[in-house]
Motif scaffolding. Sequence first.
Motif, short mmCIF file in Angstrom:
data_model
loop_
_atom_site.label_atom_id
_atom_site.label_comp_id
_atom_site.label_asym_id
_atom_site.label_seq_id
_atom_site.Cartn_x
_atom_site.Cartn_y
_atom_site.Cartn_z
N LEU A 182 -17.36 6.42 0.37
CA LEU A 182 -17.57 7.75 0.95
C LEU A 182 -16.26 8.30 1.50
O LEU A 182 -15.91 9.46 1.25
N SER A 183 -15.53 7.47 2.23
CA SER A 183 -14.23 7.89 2.76
C SER A 183 -13.26 8.20 1.63
O SER A 183 -12.49 9.16 1.71
N GLY A 184 -13.31 7.38 0.57
CA GLY A 184 -12.45 7.64 -0.57
C GLY A 184 -12.75 8.98 -1.21
O GLY A 184 -11.83 9.74 -1.56
N GLY A 185 -14.05 9.31 -1.36
CA GLY A 185 -14.40 10.61 -1.92
C GLY A 185 -13.91 11.76 -1.05
O GLY A 185 -13.40 12.77 -1.56
N SER A 196 0.84 -1.21 0.00
CA SER A 196 0.00 0.00 0.00
C SER A 196 0.87 1.25 0.00
O SER A 196 0.59 2.22 -0.73
N ALA A 197 1.93 1.24 0.80
CA ALA A 197 2.85 2.37 0.82
C ALA A 197 3.54 2.54 -0.53
O ALA A 197 3.69 3.66 -1.03
N GLY A 198 3.96 1.42 -1.14
CA GLY A 198 4.60 1.50 -2.45
C GLY A 198 3.69 2.08 -3.50
O GLY A 198 4.11 2.92 -4.32
N ALA A 199 2.42 1.67 -3.52
CA ALA A 199 1.47 2.19 -4.50
C ALA A 199 1.23 3.68 -4.29
O ALA A 199 1.10 4.44 -5.26
N ALA A 200 1.17 4.11 -3.03
CA ALA A 200 0.95 5.52 -2.74
C ALA A 200 2.10 6.39 -3.24
O ALA A 200 1.90 7.56 -3.58
N LEU A 201 3.29 5.82 -3.30
CA LEU A 201 4.48 6.57 -3.74
C LEU A 201 4.76 6.40 -5.22
O LEU A 201 5.75 6.97 -5.73
N GLY A 202 3.96 5.63 -5.94
CA GLY A 202 4.21 5.35 -7.35
C GLY A 202 4.30 6.62 -8.19
O GLY A 202 3.44 7.49 -8.10
N GLY A 203 5.33 6.68 -9.04
CA GLY A 203 5.55 7.88 -9.85
C GLY A 203 4.86 7.85 -11.20
O GLY A 203 4.73 8.89 -11.84
N LEU A 226 -4.60 5.29 -0.83
CA LEU A 226 -3.64 4.19 -0.68
C LEU A 226 -2.91 4.26 0.65
O LEU A 226 -2.62 3.22 1.27
N VAL A 227 -2.62 5.48 1.10
CA VAL A 227 -2.03 5.64 2.43
C VAL A 227 -2.98 5.09 3.50
O VAL A 227 -2.57 4.38 4.43
N ALA A 228 -4.26 5.40 3.36
CA ALA A 228 -5.25 4.91 4.32
C ALA A 228 -5.29 3.39 4.35
O ALA A 228 -5.42 2.78 5.42
N MET A 229 -5.17 2.75 3.19
CA MET A 229 -5.14 1.28 3.15
C MET A 229 -3.97 0.74 3.96
O MET A 229 -4.09 -0.25 4.69
N GLY A 230 -2.80 1.36 3.81
CA GLY A 230 -1.62 0.91 4.54
C GLY A 230 -1.81 1.04 6.05
O GLY A 230 -1.43 0.14 6.82
#
Length: 407
Positions: A156-159, A93-100, A171-175
Amino acid sequence: MSDRTVRAPLSPLAAAWTLALLLGLQPLTTDLVLPALPAMGSDLQAPVAPVQLTMSALILAFGLAQLVWGPVADRFGRRPVLLAGLGLYTLASAGAALGGDITQVIGWRIVQGAALSVPVVCARAMLRDLYQPHEGALVMARALSGLGVIAIASPLSGGLLVAASGWRATLVAMGVIGLLLWALIAWRLPETLRSRDPAATRLGPLLAQAGRILGHPTFRAWSLLVACTYAGLFVFLAGSGFILIRVLGLAPLQAGLVMCTTSLAYITGTFFCRRWLPRHGLVGTVLRGSGFSIASALGMAVLASTDHRAVWAVMLPTWLYALGHGVHQPCGQAGAVGPFPRSAGLAAALAGCVLALAAFGIGLWLGHALDGTLRPLAIGIGSGAAGAVLVVWTLVRRHGDPARVAV
């Protein structure tokens, strides 16, 4: 180890909540990011098809990895495998959040999907560790009611997260949630597997047992039902962000609110399931639930033919679909592993793989079929509903009793 020793630490209510949290990681991983997909595409300058692949690739990895984790959980136990999988999920999840770029995000989502398979396959196997099939279906229905609450909160949280901090915040929230769930499992969850199977990961016995499971008519009936009903749901998961935001013109937060209503319908379906199960059993329950699926298929056929661009026109047949899904899913998951008390992990993994392959194929089609109209969404969900009805009234009706000879 005695049966009482294994079962005592988890009451049915505690088991239901534990299963809800483990299974709830799946809709969290798919639903939380739904309102973020259009923003992800715009920020990374990626077209629709590769953005859709962040969903489809995750589901494919989720399905295939179960074939590894299921036997490993039968060999080493549920608890250590859960801890390993949740740790990997947090890292991915952290890796996906940092994806360039979109390729990096897809890559990390594949790892995330492989890790996501652990809590799902272990939860399904734990259900069979602790309960007989009909009792397990009731516990699963309770768990999926709790899962529905998670599914309501996720879009709702995603929005809200997208509106406040951009798509990466989802993605940070998933981690963070993965890390909290890891801590909970480490602190509270006892081992539920009564006896580990040393041969579970040996290739010869593994292939032989997999062949017996795949050849069992009860497994085929229930796993195909789960695959059909989830495939239609996945069309909504993968396509609703684009349909509601780009076609119907809703803001991300508005789209998240509309998506939540599908989860409310799903929870209602699980209550129907819990009411019908004691009186009608697994097969009788899904036969009644198929009425919702028939109504949804008819509604989606009308939507596909008219392309009527109104939120209610999309959501009314979707709510009917979710009602049927809330009946079919707990029965299907319990029924698929029911005949296999000694190989519940492998049976759950195979059923999950069938589900994921169906969803992956649907996702690939949807990524190219989205054309600015409502028709691809209507055709995809309607096909899932029609497929579920066909399986219920043929294979499940004939072979759905999990009391058939256990393997």
